[in-house]
Write a protein that holds these residues in place. Sequence first.
Motif, short mmCIF file in Angstrom:
data_model
loop_
_atom_site.label_atom_id
_atom_site.label_comp_id
_atom_site.label_asym_id
_atom_site.label_seq_id
_atom_site.Cartn_x
_atom_site.Cartn_y
_atom_site.Cartn_z
N THR A 196 -11.45 -9.37 18.16
CA THR A 196 -12.58 -10.13 18.67
C THR A 196 -13.88 -9.43 18.27
O THR A 196 -13.88 -8.25 17.91
N VAL A 197 -14.99 -10.17 18.36
CA VAL A 197 -16.27 -9.56 18.02
C VAL A 197 -16.61 -8.44 19.00
O VAL A 197 -17.29 -7.47 18.64
N GLU A 198 -16.14 -8.55 20.24
CA GLU A 198 -16.40 -7.49 21.23
C GLU A 198 -15.72 -6.18 20.86
O GLU A 198 -16.13 -5.11 21.31
N GLN A 199 -14.70 -6.25 20.01
CA GLN A 199 -13.97 -5.05 19.60
C GLN A 199 -14.33 -4.58 18.20
O GLN A 199 -13.82 -3.56 17.73
N SER A 200 -15.21 -5.28 17.53
CA SER A 200 -15.54 -4.98 16.13
C SER A 200 -16.55 -3.85 16.05
O SER A 200 -17.76 -4.06 15.86
N GLU A 201 -16.06 -2.62 16.17
CA GLU A 201 -16.95 -1.47 16.15
C GLU A 201 -17.63 -1.29 14.80
O GLU A 201 -17.14 -1.74 13.78
N TYR A 202 -18.78 -0.64 14.81
CA TYR A 202 -19.58 -0.37 13.63
C TYR A 202 -20.00 -1.66 12.92
O TYR A 202 -20.02 -1.75 11.70
N THR A 203 -20.34 -2.64 13.74
CA THR A 203 -20.98 -3.86 13.26
C THR A 203 -22.20 -4.11 14.13
O THR A 203 -22.29 -3.62 15.26
N SER A 204 -23.13 -4.91 13.61
CA SER A 204 -24.33 -5.20 14.38
C SER A 204 -24.03 -6.04 15.61
O SER A 204 -24.68 -5.88 16.64
N VAL A 205 -23.04 -6.94 15.52
CA VAL A 205 -22.74 -7.77 16.69
C VAL A 205 -22.17 -6.93 17.82
O VAL A 205 -22.47 -7.17 18.99
N PHE A 206 -21.38 -5.91 17.49
CA PHE A 206 -20.87 -4.99 18.52
C PHE A 206 -22.03 -4.24 19.16
O PHE A 206 -22.09 -4.11 20.39
N GLU A 207 -22.96 -3.78 18.33
CA GLU A 207 -24.12 -3.05 18.87
C GLU A 207 -24.99 -3.94 19.74
O GLU A 207 -25.51 -3.51 20.78
N ARG A 208 -25.17 -5.19 19.34
CA ARG A 208 -25.98 -6.10 20.14
C ARG A 208 -25.34 -6.38 21.50
O ARG A 208 -26.03 -6.55 22.50
N ILE A 209 -24.01 -6.44 21.52
CA ILE A 209 -23.30 -6.73 22.77
C ILE A 209 -23.26 -5.52 23.69
O ILE A 209 -23.54 -5.62 24.88
N HIS A 210 -22.95 -4.34 23.11
CA HIS A 210 -22.70 -3.15 23.91
C HIS A 210 -23.86 -2.17 23.95
O HIS A 210 -23.86 -1.24 24.78
N GLY A 211 -24.83 -2.32 23.05
CA GLY A 211 -25.95 -1.38 23.02
C GLY A 211 -25.68 -0.13 22.23
O GLY A 211 -26.57 0.71 22.06
N VAL A 212 -24.48 0.02 21.68
CA VAL A 212 -24.09 1.16 20.85
C VAL A 212 -23.24 0.64 19.71
O VAL A 212 -22.74 -0.49 19.75
N CYS A 213 -23.02 1.46 18.68
CA CYS A 213 -22.28 0.99 17.51
C CYS A 213 -20.78 1.14 17.66
O CYS A 213 -20.01 0.53 16.93
N SER A 214 -20.34 1.99 18.60
CA SER A 214 -18.90 2.21 18.80
C SER A 214 -18.64 2.62 20.23
O SER A 214 -19.56 2.98 20.98
N LYS A 215 -17.38 2.57 20.61
CA LYS A 215 -17.00 2.94 21.98
C LYS A 215 -17.24 4.42 22.25
O LYS A 215 -17.44 4.82 23.39
N SER A 216 -17.23 5.23 21.20
CA SER A 216 -17.38 6.68 21.38
C SER A 216 -18.83 7.14 21.36
O SER A 216 -19.11 8.28 21.71
N GLU A 217 -19.76 6.26 20.98
CA GLU A 217 -21.16 6.66 20.89
C GLU A 217 -21.84 6.54 22.25
O GLU A 217 -21.59 5.60 23.00
N SER A 218 -22.70 7.49 22.54
CA SER A 218 -23.45 7.43 23.80
C SER A 218 -24.77 6.71 23.57
O SER A 218 -25.29 6.65 22.46
N PHE A 219 -25.35 6.18 24.64
CA PHE A 219 -26.63 5.49 24.55
C PHE A 219 -27.74 6.43 24.11
O PHE A 219 -28.69 6.02 23.47
N GLU A 220 -27.62 7.72 24.42
CA GLU A 220 -28.67 8.68 24.07
C GLU A 220 -28.84 8.80 22.57
O GLU A 220 -29.92 9.11 22.07
N ASN A 221 -27.76 8.55 21.80
CA ASN A 221 -27.81 8.72 20.35
C ASN A 221 -28.76 7.73 19.68
O ASN A 221 -29.17 7.93 18.55
#
Length: 330
Positions: A196-221
């Motif tokens: 799903t797009v919600e699981q598509s890490e390192y894409t812009s749509v993932f970043e727009r949904i979650h605020g980060v580029c991957s599950k392992s990235e912190s918001f501070e980065n």
Amino acid sequence: MTQSRSSLISLDDTTYYHCISRCVRRAFLCGEDKYSGKSFEHRRQWMVERIRFLSNIFSIDVCSYAIMSNHYHLVLHANESDIASLSDKDICHRWLQLYSAPPLVARWMKEELTTEAETNAALEVIGKWRARLLDISWFMRALNEFIARKANKEDNCTGRFWEGRFKSQGLLDEQALLTCMAYVDLNPIRAKMAETVEQSEYTSVFERIHGVCSKSESFENKSSNKPLLGFKAFESNEQVEAIPYAFIDYLELVDWTGRVIREDKRGAVPEQIPSLLSKLGLNSETWIELTQTFGQHNHVAVGSVEDLALFAANTGKRWIARKKLQRIIH
């Protein structure tokens, strides 16, 4: 025959471009090499961080991106209003984050020049920097050279990392921009790297949904970095740089398309068609095909017949070829 970049990019016709770079042979940008068993997943973060860093320096916005195992996609927007708002000193401060200053400009910044000729010479150099900070080729150069050096150092080797120059496509109208952005965001789903797009890490749509580029990235980065280029609704009259759609409509369309692609059922398109397709007058079956094949043909530009004719004239092209509902310059 290699074409000059000036014959491929014309900001007079469009400020939106789709850029692609691939690694040479079996070199891995990211992912896991099945031959050696070595993982290069950490390089995805290299790419995202470098893209963010450069978008802060250049007057170039990132509309969408996808970092794949041996290539990446970017949809970029040259922000002419941003570069026009910068003073000469702003230009210097940005450029010097990447490159060193010649003595003449260093003295100009310290207000040590004593003659008009010296000042004019310094301003001429700064004028070239201003043009380069709006230049997609310079943005891609600063990205690819940095990643190539870092990857070669890690691999303890020398030589080419990228497969020649990056490829670019001019996106001449809203339909072309929308199709290309969706094509880029859906790369991991087509490659069966995500469901799903919600699981598509390192894409812009993932970043727009979650605020980060991957599950392992912190918001501070990413807190101090310029965000992705925003969306706005069709009805908006605001004179700001933005993608001319409402984000909720775009997300609905990409999610709907991803589900169709994942189910892999030709002709089994769900009855509920996203409203954005109707607004743009795009046929659902053609849309599905385009979002799966958009980047597979090396076309210089995509858009309406009229826009392509102007692009051809401005870039020295002599013919326009037809491909289904789009006209594409070869």
